[in-house]
Design a protein around this motif. Structure first.
Motif, PDB file in Angstrom:
ATOM      1  N   GLU A  23     -12.321  21.104  31.767  1.00 18.74           N
ATOM      2  CA  GLU A  23     -13.147  21.611  30.629  1.00 18.74           C
ATOM      3  C   GLU A  23     -13.721  20.603  29.814  1.00 18.74           C
ATOM      4  OE1 GLU A  23     -13.406  24.239  26.616  1.00 18.74           O
ATOM      5  OE2 GLU A  23     -11.872  24.868  28.333  1.00 18.74           O
ATOM      6  N   ASP A  24     -12.963  19.415  29.429  1.00 21.36           N
ATOM      7  CA  ASP A  24     -13.414  18.470  28.695  1.00 21.36           C
ATOM      8  C   ASP A  24     -12.488  17.405  28.783  1.00 21.36           C
ATOM      9  OD1 ASP A  24     -14.331  16.595  26.760  1.00 21.36           O
ATOM     10  OD2 ASP A  24     -14.520  18.133  25.149  1.00 21.36           O
ATOM     11  N   ARG A  25     -12.756  16.386  29.616  1.00 22.45           N
ATOM     12  CA  ARG A  25     -11.816  15.216  29.571  1.00 22.45           C
ATOM     13  C   ARG A  25     -12.411  13.885  28.743  1.00 22.45           C
ATOM     14  NH1 ARG A  25      -7.758  15.335  33.530  1.00 22.45           N
ATOM     15  NH2 ARG A  25      -7.780  16.962  34.966  1.00 22.45           N
ATOM     16  N   SER A  26     -13.217  14.167  28.010  1.00 23.71           N
ATOM     17  CA  SER A  26     -13.790  13.149  27.056  1.00 23.71           C
ATOM     18  C   SER A  26     -12.486  12.254  26.345  1.00 23.71           C
ATOM     19  CB  SER A  26     -14.893  13.492  26.262  1.00 23.71           C
ATOM     20  OG  SER A  26     -14.620  14.131  25.492  1.00 23.71           O
ATOM     21  N   GLY A  27     -12.828  11.031  26.229  1.00 19.28           N
ATOM     22  CA  GLY A  27     -11.591  10.520  25.338  1.00 19.28           C
ATOM     23  C   GLY A  27     -10.255  10.201  26.390  1.00 19.28           C
ATOM     24  N   ASN A  28     -10.370  10.458  27.598  1.00 16.85           N
ATOM     25  CA  ASN A  28      -9.274  10.608  28.275  1.00 16.85           C
ATOM     26  C   ASN A  28      -8.227  11.757  27.868  1.00 16.85           C
ATOM     27  OD1 ASN A  28      -9.970   8.186  29.862  1.00 16.85           O
ATOM     28  ND2 ASN A  28      -9.199   6.912  28.205  1.00 16.85           N
ATOM     29  N   PHE A  29      -8.835  12.741  27.767  1.00 17.84           N
ATOM     30  CA  PHE A  29      -8.061  13.793  27.456  1.00 17.84           C
ATOM     31  C   PHE A  29      -7.314  14.438  28.743  1.00 17.84           C
ATOM     32  CE2 PHE A  29      -7.673  18.412  26.280  1.00 17.84           C
ATOM     33  CZ  PHE A  29      -6.669  18.352  25.521  1.00 17.84           C
ATOM     34  N   GLU A  30      -6.043  14.909  28.724  1.00 20.63           N
ATOM     35  CA  GLU A  30      -5.350  15.155  29.936  1.00 20.63           C
ATOM     36  C   GLU A  30      -4.675  16.410  29.809  1.00 20.63           C
ATOM     37  OE1 GLU A  30      -3.216  11.868  31.206  1.00 20.63           O
ATOM     38  OE2 GLU A  30      -4.754  10.772  31.834  1.00 20.63           O
ATOM     39  N   ARG A  31      -4.910  17.015  28.776  1.00 25.44           N
ATOM     40  CA  ARG A  31      -3.898  18.305  28.580  1.00 25.44           C
ATOM     41  C   ARG A  31      -4.831  19.258  28.382  1.00 25.44           C
ATOM     42  NH1 ARG A  31       0.362  15.411  24.512  1.00 25.44           N
ATOM     43  NH2 ARG A  31       1.059  13.654  26.173  1.00 25.44           N
ATOM     44  N   GLY A  32      -5.798  19.724  28.991  1.00 31.46           N
ATOM     45  CA  GLY A  32      -6.707  20.546  29.101  1.00 31.46           C
ATOM     46  C   GLY A  32      -6.180  22.100  29.643  1.00 31.46           C
ATOM     47  N   GLY A  33      -6.453  23.316  29.084  1.00 31.10           N
ATOM     48  CA  GLY A  33      -5.984  24.179  29.378  1.00 31.10           C
ATOM     49  C   GLY A  33      -5.164  25.163  28.581  1.00 31.10           C
ATOM     50  N   TRP A  34      -4.495  24.317  27.561  1.00 31.87           N
ATOM     51  CA  TRP A  34      -3.441  24.829  26.688  1.00 31.87           C
ATOM     52  C   TRP A  34      -3.475  25.919  25.903  1.00 31.87           C
ATOM     53  CZ3 TRP A  34      -4.989  25.506  21.661  1.00 31.87           C
ATOM     54  CH2 TRP A  34      -6.218  24.716  21.278  1.00 31.87           C
ATOM     55  N   PHE A  35      -4.580  26.580  25.779  1.00 28.82           N
ATOM     56  CA  PHE A  35      -4.842  28.140  25.203  1.00 28.82           C
ATOM     57  C   PHE A  35      -4.613  28.990  26.253  1.00 28.82           C
ATOM     58  CE2 PHE A  35      -6.621  31.574  22.768  1.00 28.82           C
ATOM     59  CZ  PHE A  35      -6.203  31.190  21.516  1.00 28.82           C
ATOM     60  N   VAL A  36      -4.769  28.829  27.496  1.00 28.75           N
ATOM     61  CA  VAL A  36      -4.583  29.993  28.408  1.00 28.75           C
ATOM     62  C   VAL A  36      -3.340  30.743  28.390  1.00 28.75           C
ATOM     63  CG1 VAL A  36      -4.878  30.627  30.751  1.00 28.75           C
ATOM     64  CG2 VAL A  36      -6.327  28.983  30.111  1.00 28.75           C
ATOM     65  N   PRO A  37      -2.048  30.213  28.192  1.00 26.60           N
ATOM     66  CA  PRO A  37      -0.950  31.143  28.101  1.00 26.60           C
ATOM     67  C   PRO A  37      -0.963  32.362  27.041  1.00 26.60           C
ATOM     68  CG  PRO A  37      -0.355  28.872  28.285  1.00 26.60           C
ATOM     69  CD  PRO A  37      -1.819  29.006  28.037  1.00 26.60           C
ATOM     70  N   TYR A  38      -1.883  32.010  25.906  1.00 26.68           N
ATOM     71  CA  TYR A  38      -2.045  33.145  24.963  1.00 26.68           C
ATOM     72  C   TYR A  38      -2.992  33.912  25.198  1.00 26.68           C
ATOM     73  CZ  TYR A  38       1.226  29.356  23.648  1.00 26.68           C
ATOM     74  OH  TYR A  38       1.894  28.103  23.444  1.00 26.68           O
ATOM     75  N   LEU A  39      -3.662  33.919  26.133  1.00 23.80           N
ATOM     76  CA  LEU A  39      -4.696  35.119  26.336  1.00 23.80           C
ATOM     77  C   LEU A  39      -4.205  36.507  26.897  1.00 23.80           C
ATOM     78  CD1 LEU A  39      -7.353  32.807  28.204  1.00 23.80           C
ATOM     79  CD2 LEU A  39      -7.200  33.439  25.661  1.00 23.80           C
ATOM     80  N   ASP A  40      -3.557  37.108  26.011  1.00 26.45           N
ATOM     81  CA  ASP A  40      -2.864  38.318  26.519  1.00 26.45           C
ATOM     82  C   ASP A  40      -3.665  39.590  25.984  1.00 26.45           C
ATOM     83  OD1 ASP A  40      -2.570  38.624  23.547  1.00 26.45           O
ATOM     84  OD2 ASP A  40      -0.304  38.194  23.461  1.00 26.45           O
ATOM     85  N   LYS A  41      -3.052  40.811  26.321  1.00 24.82           N
ATOM     86  CA  LYS A  41      -3.802  41.944  26.224  1.00 24.82           C
ATOM     87  C   LYS A  41      -4.288  42.252  24.616  1.00 24.82           C
ATOM     88  CE  LYS A  41      -3.772  47.002  26.838  1.00 24.82           C
ATOM     89  NZ  LYS A  41      -3.086  48.228  27.436  1.00 24.82           N
ATOM     90  N   GLU A  42      -3.197  41.835  23.769  1.00 22.75           N
ATOM     91  CA  GLU A  42      -3.490  42.185  22.168  1.00 22.75           C
ATOM     92  C   GLU A  42      -4.624  41.131  21.911  1.00 22.75           C
ATOM     93  OE1 GLU A  42      -0.965  42.250  18.013  1.00 22.75           O
ATOM     94  OE2 GLU A  42       0.078  41.950  19.900  1.00 22.75           O
TER      95      GLU A  42
END
Length: 201
Positions: A23-42
């Motif tokens: 999604e956004d690798r600017s500044g050599n960011f390598e840990r994208g997608g960190w929010f996805v595990p919390y996209l639950d039904k609630e």
């Protein structure tokens, strides 16, 4: 209309690249997608309730291009969030875009503060900014933001860009209401000093 900014952050104040590794690798960011595990039904239900308060959406160029690529492909008639995302009027702040395919979309390319002030003067409910941290910083600098909603994921990312340059400054205020869901994203309400300025976290 009231301008509401919603930002997704980690416990260590990172907002960069929450949705996917690329999604956004600017500044050599390598840990994208960190929010996805919390996209639950609630969480999805809460986001739908927030989005139902909107009469229009606003994005920066990068966020709008990503959303315009993905959201039109999601056409579930039983998903009210998708229907609202695709159907609500949208505004994108950009000095480089000349057209936008994700209709209905209007490009704001002039004096952003004046254009946003004009939008806010119209009758209506929320004008919501989702993500778009660079745009959000500009809107705060122009004193156009009425409400800040932070969604905090219980994860330490360890690197990445914060939503605001002064994230660790002394101006921050403590939460007065907190909705906590163990293992899920949390949000609470903050009341900022000053007239009618609310931060929902």
């Amino acid at each position: 209309m009231k301008l509401t900014v919603m930002q997704f952050v980690s416990l260590d104040g990172v907002s960069q690249g929450l949705g996917s590794p690329d999604e956004d690798r600017s500044g050599n960011f390598e840990r994208g997608g960190w929010f996805v595990p919390y996209l639950d039904k609630e969480f999805n239900q809460q986001c739908t309730e927030w989005l139902q308060q909107a009469d229009a959406l606003m994005f920066g160029r990068r966020t709008c291009e990503a959303f315009a690529r993905d959201w039109p492909q999601i056409t579930d008639p039983d998903d009210p969030f998708t229907e609202l995302m695709n159907g609500l009027p949208k505004y994108v702040a950009s000095k480089t875009l000349t057209s936008a395919e994700w209709n209905p979309t209007t490009i704001l390319s002039g004096d952003l503060a004046a254009q946003v002030a004009e939008l806010k003067s119209r009758l209506g409910r929320d004008l919501q900014v989702h993500g778009s941290s660079v745009l959000a910083q500009g809107l705060f600098a122009a004193d156009q933001v009425d409400e800040l909603r932070l969604v905090i994921a219980p994860v330490v990312v360890g690197q990445g860009r914060p939503p605001f340059p002064r994230w660790h400054g002394s101006d921050w205020v403590p939460p007065c209401q907190l909705s906590s869901h163990p293992g899920r994203a949390d949000h609470s309400d903050l009341q900022e000093p000053g007239p009618s300025r609310v931060c929902s976290v």
